[in-house]
Structures are given as C-alpha cells and as structure tokens.
Design an enzyme around this catalytic site. Sequence first.
Site, PDB file in Angstrom:
ATOM      1  N   PHE A 150      22.381  72.478  36.202  1.00 42.57           N
ATOM      2  CA  PHE A 150      23.649  71.753  36.069  1.00 42.57           C
ATOM      3  C   PHE A 150      24.395  72.094  34.786  1.00 42.57           C
ATOM      4  O   PHE A 150      25.600  71.899  34.696  1.00 42.57           O
ATOM      5  CB  PHE A 150      23.403  70.227  36.132  1.00 42.57           C
ATOM      6  CG  PHE A 150      22.931  69.645  34.817  1.00 42.57           C
ATOM      7  CD1 PHE A 150      23.848  69.261  33.835  1.00 42.57           C
ATOM      8  CD2 PHE A 150      21.577  69.490  34.541  1.00 42.57           C
ATOM      9  CE1 PHE A 150      23.425  68.744  32.623  1.00 42.57           C
ATOM     10  CE2 PHE A 150      21.142  68.971  33.334  1.00 42.57           C
ATOM     11  CZ  PHE A 150      22.064  68.611  32.373  1.00 42.57           C
ATOM     12  N   LYS A 174      22.567  78.904  44.893  1.00 39.41           N
ATOM     13  CA  LYS A 174      22.250  77.503  45.203  1.00 39.41           C
ATOM     14  C   LYS A 174      22.502  76.750  43.895  1.00 39.41           C
ATOM     15  O   LYS A 174      21.655  76.697  43.017  1.00 39.41           O
ATOM     16  CB  LYS A 174      20.770  77.398  45.628  1.00 39.41           C
ATOM     17  CG  LYS A 174      20.428  76.219  46.513  1.00 39.41           C
ATOM     18  CD  LYS A 174      20.757  74.862  45.909  1.00 39.41           C
ATOM     19  CE  LYS A 174      19.786  74.428  44.848  1.00 39.41           C
ATOM     20  NZ  LYS A 174      20.285  73.240  44.085  1.00 39.41           N
ATOM     21  N   GLU A 177      22.994  70.360  42.515  1.00 36.09           N
ATOM     22  CA  GLU A 177      23.660  69.373  43.363  1.00 36.09           C
ATOM     23  C   GLU A 177      24.403  68.319  42.532  1.00 36.09           C
ATOM     24  O   GLU A 177      25.120  67.485  43.070  1.00 36.09           O
ATOM     25  CB  GLU A 177      22.660  68.709  44.315  1.00 36.09           C
ATOM     26  CG  GLU A 177      21.513  67.943  43.667  1.00 36.09           C
ATOM     27  CD  GLU A 177      20.314  68.822  43.277  1.00 36.09           C
ATOM     28  OE1 GLU A 177      20.536  69.928  42.728  1.00 36.09           O
ATOM     29  OE2 GLU A 177      19.172  68.391  43.491  1.00 36.09           O
ATOM     30  N   ARG A 178      24.224  68.384  41.192  1.00 30.99           N
ATOM     31  CA  ARG A 178      24.881  67.376  40.362  1.00 30.99           C
ATOM     32  C   ARG A 178      26.311  67.760  39.984  1.00 30.99           C
ATOM     33  O   ARG A 178      27.135  66.905  39.716  1.00 30.99           O
ATOM     34  CB  ARG A 178      24.047  67.123  39.104  1.00 30.99           C
ATOM     35  CG  ARG A 178      22.793  66.328  39.466  1.00 30.99           C
ATOM     36  CD  ARG A 178      21.888  66.143  38.298  1.00 30.99           C
ATOM     37  NE  ARG A 178      20.799  67.090  38.311  1.00 30.99           N
ATOM     38  CZ  ARG A 178      19.923  67.255  37.331  1.00 30.99           C
ATOM     39  NH1 ARG A 178      20.024  66.530  36.247  1.00 30.99           N
ATOM     40  NH2 ARG A 178      18.953  68.130  37.430  1.00 30.99           N
ATOM     41  N   SER A 227      14.585  73.801  34.686  1.00 34.09           N
ATOM     42  CA  SER A 227      13.495  73.219  33.891  1.00 34.09           C
ATOM     43  C   SER A 227      12.186  73.994  34.103  1.00 34.09           C
ATOM     44  O   SER A 227      12.020  74.691  35.109  1.00 34.09           O
ATOM     45  CB  SER A 227      13.312  71.753  34.291  1.00 34.09           C
ATOM     46  OG  SER A 227      12.966  71.690  35.658  1.00 34.09           O
ATOM     47  N   CYS A 282      20.110  74.937  26.883  1.00 36.45           N
ATOM     48  CA  CYS A 282      18.754  75.470  26.686  1.00 36.45           C
ATOM     49  C   CYS A 282      18.623  76.149  25.343  1.00 36.45           C
ATOM     50  O   CYS A 282      17.525  76.431  24.892  1.00 36.45           O
ATOM     51  CB  CYS A 282      18.411  76.442  27.801  1.00 36.45           C
ATOM     52  SG  CYS A 282      19.410  77.924  27.719  1.00 36.45           S
ATOM     53  N   GLU A 384      10.916  68.613  25.767  1.00 34.93           N
ATOM     54  CA  GLU A 384      12.347  68.922  25.745  1.00 34.93           C
ATOM     55  C   GLU A 384      13.084  67.637  26.120  1.00 34.93           C
ATOM     56  O   GLU A 384      12.898  67.116  27.226  1.00 34.93           O
ATOM     57  CB  GLU A 384      12.668  70.025  26.770  1.00 34.93           C
ATOM     58  CG  GLU A 384      14.142  70.369  26.800  1.00 34.93           C
ATOM     59  CD  GLU A 384      14.506  71.396  27.887  1.00 34.93           C
ATOM     60  OE1 GLU A 384      14.068  71.223  29.040  1.00 34.93           O
ATOM     61  OE2 GLU A 384      15.237  72.347  27.567  1.00 34.93           O
TER      62      GLU A 384
HETATM   63  P1  NAD Z   1      16.287  71.524  37.250  1.00 30.85           P
HETATM   64  O1  NAD Z   1      15.020  72.286  37.119  1.00 30.85           O
HETATM   65  O2  NAD Z   1      16.214  70.087  37.568  1.00 30.85           O
HETATM   66  O3  NAD Z   1      17.200  72.178  38.405  1.00 30.85           O
HETATM   67  C1  NAD Z   1      17.464  73.562  38.449  1.00 30.85           C
HETATM   68  C2  NAD Z   1      17.686  73.970  39.903  1.00 30.85           C
HETATM   69  O4  NAD Z   1      16.489  73.764  40.642  1.00 30.85           O
HETATM   70  C3  NAD Z   1      18.785  73.173  40.585  1.00 30.85           C
HETATM   71  O5  NAD Z   1      19.526  74.037  41.424  1.00 30.85           O
HETATM   72  C4  NAD Z   1      18.003  72.152  41.413  1.00 30.85           C
HETATM   73  O6  NAD Z   1      18.671  71.768  42.588  1.00 30.85           O
HETATM   74  C5  NAD Z   1      16.718  72.875  41.740  1.00 30.85           C
HETATM   75  N1  NAD Z   1      15.570  71.961  41.848  1.00 30.85           N
HETATM   76  C6  NAD Z   1      15.405  70.766  41.213  1.00 30.85           C
HETATM   77  N2  NAD Z   1      14.216  70.231  41.529  1.00 30.85           N
HETATM   78  C7  NAD Z   1      13.605  71.110  42.359  1.00 30.85           C
HETATM   79  C8  NAD Z   1      12.333  71.124  43.028  1.00 30.85           C
HETATM   80  N3  NAD Z   1      11.462  70.130  42.883  1.00 30.85           N
HETATM   81  N4  NAD Z   1      12.036  72.177  43.796  1.00 30.85           N
HETATM   82  C9  NAD Z   1      12.894  73.206  43.957  1.00 30.85           C
HETATM   83  N5  NAD Z   1      14.113  73.230  43.347  1.00 30.85           N
HETATM   84  C10 NAD Z   1      14.466  72.208  42.567  1.00 30.85           C
HETATM   85  O7  NAD Z   1      17.128  71.792  35.903  1.00 30.85           O
HETATM   86  P2  NAD Z   1      18.476  71.103  35.442  1.00 30.85           P
HETATM   87  O8  NAD Z   1      18.200  69.700  35.051  1.00 30.85           O
HETATM   88  O9  NAD Z   1      19.547  71.365  36.419  1.00 30.85           O
HETATM   89  O10 NAD Z   1      18.806  71.966  34.141  1.00 30.85           O
HETATM   90  C11 NAD Z   1      18.297  71.674  32.880  1.00 30.85           C
HETATM   91  C12 NAD Z   1      17.088  72.514  32.564  1.00 30.85           C
HETATM   92  O11 NAD Z   1      17.420  73.902  32.665  1.00 30.85           O
HETATM   93  C13 NAD Z   1      16.598  72.335  31.131  1.00 30.85           C
HETATM   94  O12 NAD Z   1      15.200  72.314  31.123  1.00 30.85           O
HETATM   95  C14 NAD Z   1      17.122  73.564  30.419  1.00 30.85           C
HETATM   96  O13 NAD Z   1      16.396  73.938  29.261  1.00 30.85           O
HETATM   97  C15 NAD Z   1      16.994  74.587  31.482  1.00 30.85           C
HETATM   98  N6  NAD Z   1      17.861  75.734  31.242  1.00 30.85           N
HETATM   99  C16 NAD Z   1      17.273  76.891  30.856  1.00 30.85           C
HETATM  100  C17 NAD Z   1      18.056  77.990  30.571  1.00 30.85           C
HETATM  101  C18 NAD Z   1      17.445  79.285  30.137  1.00 30.85           C
HETATM  102  O14 NAD Z   1      18.109  80.294  30.233  1.00 30.85           O
HETATM  103  N7  NAD Z   1      16.198  79.319  29.680  1.00 30.85           N
HETATM  104  C19 NAD Z   1      19.448  77.894  30.684  1.00 30.85           C
HETATM  105  C20 NAD Z   1      20.015  76.689  31.107  1.00 30.85           C
HETATM  106  C21 NAD Z   1      19.200  75.608  31.387  1.00 30.85           C
END
Ligand code: NAD
Length: 499
Positions: A150, A174, A177-178, A227, A282, A384
């Site tokens: 997101f 994909k 969804e937020r 994450s 991140c 985090e």
């Molecule tokens: P998230 O892991 O909740 O979601 C990321 C994606 O995975 C979304 O598209 C979501 O719909 C999907 N998803 C969520 N739960 C899932 C599941 N159980 N099974 C399969 N898919 C699932 O992350 P977020 O809250 O959207 O983003 C924040 C996180 O992303 C933080 O931890 C941040 O550090 C990380 N991030 C990392 C980088 C990097 O380059 N290292 C960059 C941006 C964000």
Amino acid sequence: MAKELYHLIGGNKVKGTSGRFADVSNPATGEVSARVPLASTEEVDSAVKTAMAAFPGWAATPTPKRAAVLFAMRQLVTENIGTLAEMIGQEHGKTLEDARGEIQRGIDVLEFACGIPHLMKGELSTNVGGDIDTFSIREPLGVVGGITPFNFPVMIPCWMGVMAVAYGNAFINKPSERDPSSAMYLGELWQQAGLPDGVWTVLNGDKEAVDGLLHHPDVPAISFVGSTTVGEYVYQTGTANNKRVQSFCGAKNHMIIMPDANMDQAADALMGAGYGSAGERCMAISVAVPVGEQAAAEIVKRLIPRVQSLRIGPYNDPEADMGPLITTQAKDRVEGYIAKGVEEGAELLVDGRGTSLQGYENGFFTGGTLFDKVTTDMTIYKDEIFGPVLSVARAKDFDEAVAMVNGHEYANGVAIFTQDGDAARTFSNQVDVGMIGVNVPIPVPMAFHHFGGSKRSKFGDTQMHGPQSVNFFTKMKTVSARWPSGIREGAQFTMPTNR
Ligand code: NAD
C-alpha cells in the site's frame, strides 16, 4: 454510496465476479470511498489467459518500438502527475508533495527503461571453434506477477512492471486492496501510451488472488514487495512451484550519528526520514543511534522540539509534514507499540497518541512519537512499527553501533552521519545491509542503480530495477552456430573441444 472498482483485464474494465469486496477508506476522514473487488482463483486464471494471449505479440515487438511506448508512457505519467497524486492522497493519506515525489521515482524507472534496446543486448564470441560463433540472447519469461504494497501505490508497480514489460513480458499487477485506484489509473495510462491490451493487467484482490498467481502453471515469475511474513510465504510458495521469485520486505533502518556529525543536519535528516509519510516507508529511519553520551544529548535536545512541532494534516493541506496512517488497524497497531515501549521501560519523550484534528476527528492520525533509551531487547526495537515512531538507541562507541546494525534481523537501509571519511568507509565495509547512506538519510538508489536489502529484508538474489533487472525478467539462450555449414568431420563420439 461508495463507488465500485473493477479489474483491468485485456484493456477492459471488468467487474468483479467473486462476490467478495474490500472497503477502501480515505484515511484523513475515515470515510469509505470505494469497494474493491477481490479476485477469485477463476478470475486469476482468466486474467492470466488474457495476458498469455497478448504476450507473444509484445515479446516479438522490436525493442525500439517497445521503447517508443515507454517514451509515451513517461510523457503521460508526467502530464497526469497531479491526478495520480490526488488519488494516492485520497486513499493512502500521504501529502500531495510526497505523492508527487513517489510518482517522480516511478517516472525515473520509465526513463531508465527507455534505454531497453541497450539492456537487451546479448554477448557474442566469434570463431570459438572451427568457423563457430557463439552468442547469447535474452528472451522475456512470459506472464509475470507483481504483488505490491500500500505504501507506494504508483512507484512500486513502476519499479517492477515497467522493467517487466520493457523486457517484453506481460505483467499482472495485484495492487494493495487498501489503495488500488492509482495503480488502476496507471494501467489505463499504459493503454493510452499504446501498450497492447493485455500486456499490463491490474487484478485486484487479497490472499486468494496472490495464491492464484503463486500456483498458476503459466506464471513463471513473481516480484513481490510487502511485509516480511507475507514476502517469505510468497518466496517459499513460489519457488516450491518452480517459479522465479524476488521478495522485498520489511525493515528497521538505523541512522548512526557520530560525535563529529553536524547535529542540526542530522536532526533535520532524522525528521524527514523518520516522520515523512508518517513513517510508512520501507526506507524510513526508525532507530537513531548516537555514538557517545555527548552526541546523544545533542541529538535528543534537537529532536524534541522538532517532533513536538510536526505539522499533521490531510493529504491536501500544503502545510502538513505528514498525514494519517493507512487504516484504523494500523493506528491501533502503532499506538499499541507505543504502549509496549512504555511498559518495557523506554523513555517516552514525545507521545503522539490521542492526536485529533479539528474537522478530521475520524481520521487515522497518530502524532510524531519519540523514545529515548531504547535497548535492543525491547519489542519497539526489534519489530518494524511502520508508523511515526522514532527510537533513540544509544551506543557507547562505533563498534557497538555497528554491532547493533548487524545484530538486527532486518537489513534494508542504514545511514551514518559523520565528517570522518575513515569512519564512513569502515562503516560501509562492516555493515551487512543492502543500501547504505553516508550523510544521506534515505539512500534509495536511482532507477539506473539497484534497490534491495539483505537478510530478512529480501528473499531471492536479484535486485529491483537497474541493469541487473534483466536477470530477473529475462532468460538467456546461448547459440553456437557454424558458418559455412559444409565442413564434414565425420561422427565424433568424444566430448567436443576446440583443441
Ligand atoms: P503486506 O505484506 O500486508 O501486503 C503486500 C501485498 O501482499 C498486498 O498486495 C497484499 O494484498 C498482499 N497480501 C497481504 N496479506 C497476504 C497474505 N496473507 N497472503 C498473500 N498475499 C497477501 O504489506 P503492506 O502492509 O501493504 O506494506 C507494508 C510493508 O511492505 C512493510 O513491511 C514495508 O517495510 C514493506 N515494504 C518493503 C519495501 C522494500 O522494498 N523492501 C518497499 C515498500 C514496502
């Protein structure tokens, strides 16, 4: 009533058929602004089939023609930066200036990708044996999936998707969804830029859509950002299904403040890197590590008034330094961490809980929070938090600061502020972290370099964008050809050599 969003498949806006939806909220007001369809496994399959049909034509398109589409897309995103920023602000909550910054970072990737003919160049060796030339060529993989978080709803689809299509793949994004609207608009702009229908798909959904891609036999590669828990699952599931997977994950970025650092510069850097985008980056700095008691006193003295005077507001308030958190659950989680920090004995210098803005009482705002005397065994140090919470964790000397950085499970980014070149160089050599800043608080590399962390901040061995992205989004073929072809040596039963 909240509007209903759609998928973008084969150039068409397609209504969701699963019957499942998620609410999209404006984080500044708390109001539900839209409901986004959550794709079923069948809808994933249909999107993959459409993308597969588009792939061969796009893969066969000469690279200069593909580059022409990228040039057009760069122009369109630049012209539509205001619309995209507005969409990000309304669903993510970050300030308009911050949103424009992330879109610019996406444009940077488009500019880099315009040089795609150069990146696709292979290798050639002439006369490696009797009249034999050997050359290698790069070919796209097919339909690749891009699962995005997101916090950068435009920049991250660009990080991966721009490179994927530039190399000749079809890409299925994909989005989170937020806040899916800006990613969907990006998909529409690709159509206007002349990308053939089906080459860039936007498929909305949650775990079911992600699992559909992870198990789909016709999706050979998945790029993920999000994450660590989800990223590790995506990596393990995808690779178990023989896919190429790269997962860029969570972080806990330290900034070391050496005693000789310019303390005002360091404090300003910590403010932007710790609280910009409400800490939902991140590459945000969440731990400040002053080295020695004098540096600690100097930095804390400067941080307190700065954190207290942070300006918090909705995305369209030009005076705001930062906006709300993404959801009410995120606000609860961050404020839960603040309570935990107090409970475990950290010194709370500025408390952002209980922040309420007139006219935005239902928004998901948490104010800037500052802790001192945080130790490495505390939950707020280990986890985090992903919110506007900065922890000062004091180190007695340089070696202890390096040990803290290297002792953490996350290793996305790190920074050192110093005027001592020796210290900066030693630090850069000794830390096991993917991206290092020397007097640069958020060392996100430009698009023509590579992005990627280390340890539990990244799974897989390829980097995001930069020239190395060719290794993730293409496969190599090596051809050995003999011309003229008429030479007869008779049957040869031993291993051929050129000796
Ligand atoms: P998230 O892991 O909740 O979601 C990321 C994606 O995975 C979304 O598209 C979501 O719909 C999907 N998803 C969520 N739960 C899932 C599941 N159980 N099974 C399969 N898919 C699932 O992350 P977020 O809250 O959207 O983003 C924040 C996180 O992303 C933080 O931890 C941040 O550090 C990380 N991030 C990392 C980088 C990097 O380059 N290292 C960059 C941006 C964000």
